[in-house]
Design an enzyme around this catalytic site. Structure first.
Site: not given
Ligand code: PBG
Length: 321
Positions: A191, A244
């Site tokens: 991520k 992601k």
């Molecule tokens: C929580 C989380 C996030 C997303 C999914 N779970 C935000 C982040 O990490 O700041 C992003 C999902 C999206 O942008 O569609 N940690």
């Protein structure tokens, strides 16, 4: 070789098509909010809605009628504190939403996002020390507690998105110790610290109050490191791995596909969604661009696609393609 022989008519093209999307590839993210009688469009994400528990049936019924059987559930709580305690409250927003969805339709497969950022007053994905630095090892027991509370409420799968080290091993152990060894973990393994989460953060109220997430999310420039992250999650017991964002990281998806014989998910995030949706709404792109974008994620090697476009794709598939 006369390549165009195979392109001349639609039946021949269908016969040799290499990549197909199916409704079973798709997971649709949904947002539950506190309060009653709420169905509110999310300003940063056209056509996506906040639902209160008493109206979440509208979302679930629409999904089931389209043939979408998988949701990724996010909660938007009213109450936040330093420890994100509303994230593991048995009457927290996610726990209530899980029970309600399962009551409406036990066949809806509920995956929960396990993280702290929506629930902490500071908006970071973990517990902080006095200098505002996220404490990795201290955070693990909270994450496991959150995941366990989701599973107790009836979640079918948990998806930790926090990016702390060792969280998969800790969570696996906690679930196993509590009799949930059959519940799979989908790990947000690679991520990135991406700006494409912007629309989600305003939808979920989860933007950090200070600093950024670069000390735990990945540097956008790295792919070898993504392979190490994935490898560690597999060793720790992840059942499904994830990359992601998706559209801006297709190379990482392909590398993961080629390197690991594991079910691979990709998260087509909010910024990628809103960018294409707003171009369509403004007449700059044809609606067909949606299918092309999501297909690209599959073609890159993802088995599972988490996408706000799931309903659009299901409609296209239902109309026969
Ligand atoms: C929580 C989380 C996030 C997303 C999914 N779970 C935000 C982040 O990490 O700041 C992003 C999902 C999206 O942008 O569609 N940690």
């Amino acid at each position: 070789m006369r390549m165009r022989r195979l392109r001349e008519n639609a039946l021949t093209r269908n016969l040799i098509r290499e990549t197909h999307l199916s409704k079973d590839d798709l997971i649709y993210p949904i947002f539950a909010v506190e309060g009653t009688n709420i169905k509110r469009e999310i300003p940063s994400m056209f056509d996506c809605y906040h639902y209160s528990i008493d109206r979440i049936n509208e979302e679930i019924e629409e999904l089931m009628s389209l043939g979408i059987n998988y949701v990724l559930l996010f909660g938007v709580p009213d109450f936040k504190d330093e420890l994100g305690s509303s994230a593991y409250d048995e009457n927290g927003i996610v726990q209530k939403a899980i029970r309600e969805i399962k009551r409406i339709n036990p066949n809806m497969y509920v995956i929960t996002d396990v993280c702290m950022c929506q629930y902490t007053s500071h908006g970071h994905c973990g517990i902080l020390d006095e200098n505002g630095h996220v404490l990795n090892d201290e955070t693990l027991k909270y994450l496991s507690k959150i995941a366990l509370s989701h599973v107790v409420a009836g979640a079918d799968m948990v998806a930790p998105s926090d990016m702390m080290d060792f969280r998969i091993a800790h969570m696996r152990q906690t679930l196993d110790d509590n009799g949930f060894s059959n519940i799979p973990i989908m790990a947000y393994s690679a991520k990135y610290a991406s700006s494409f989460y912007g629309p989600f953060r305003s939808a979920a109220g989860s933007a950090p109050q200070f600093g950024d997430r670069k000390s735990y999310q990945m540097d956008i420039a790295n792919t070898d490191e993504a392979m190490r992250e994935i490898e560690l999650d597999i060793e720790e017991g992840a059942d499904i791995i994830m990359v992601k964002p998706a559209l801006t990281y297709l190379d990482v998806i392909r590398r993961a596909r080629d390197n690991f014989n594991m079910p691979l998910a990709a998260y087509n995030v909010s910024g990628e969604y809103s960018m294409i949706k707003s171009a369509i709404i403004n007449g700059l792109l044809e609606e067909k661009a949606i299918y092309e974008a999501v297909l690209a994620i599959k073609r890159a090697g993802a088995d599972i696609i988490i996408t706000y476009f799931a309903k659009d794709i299901a409609k296209i598939l239902n109309n026969g393609r």
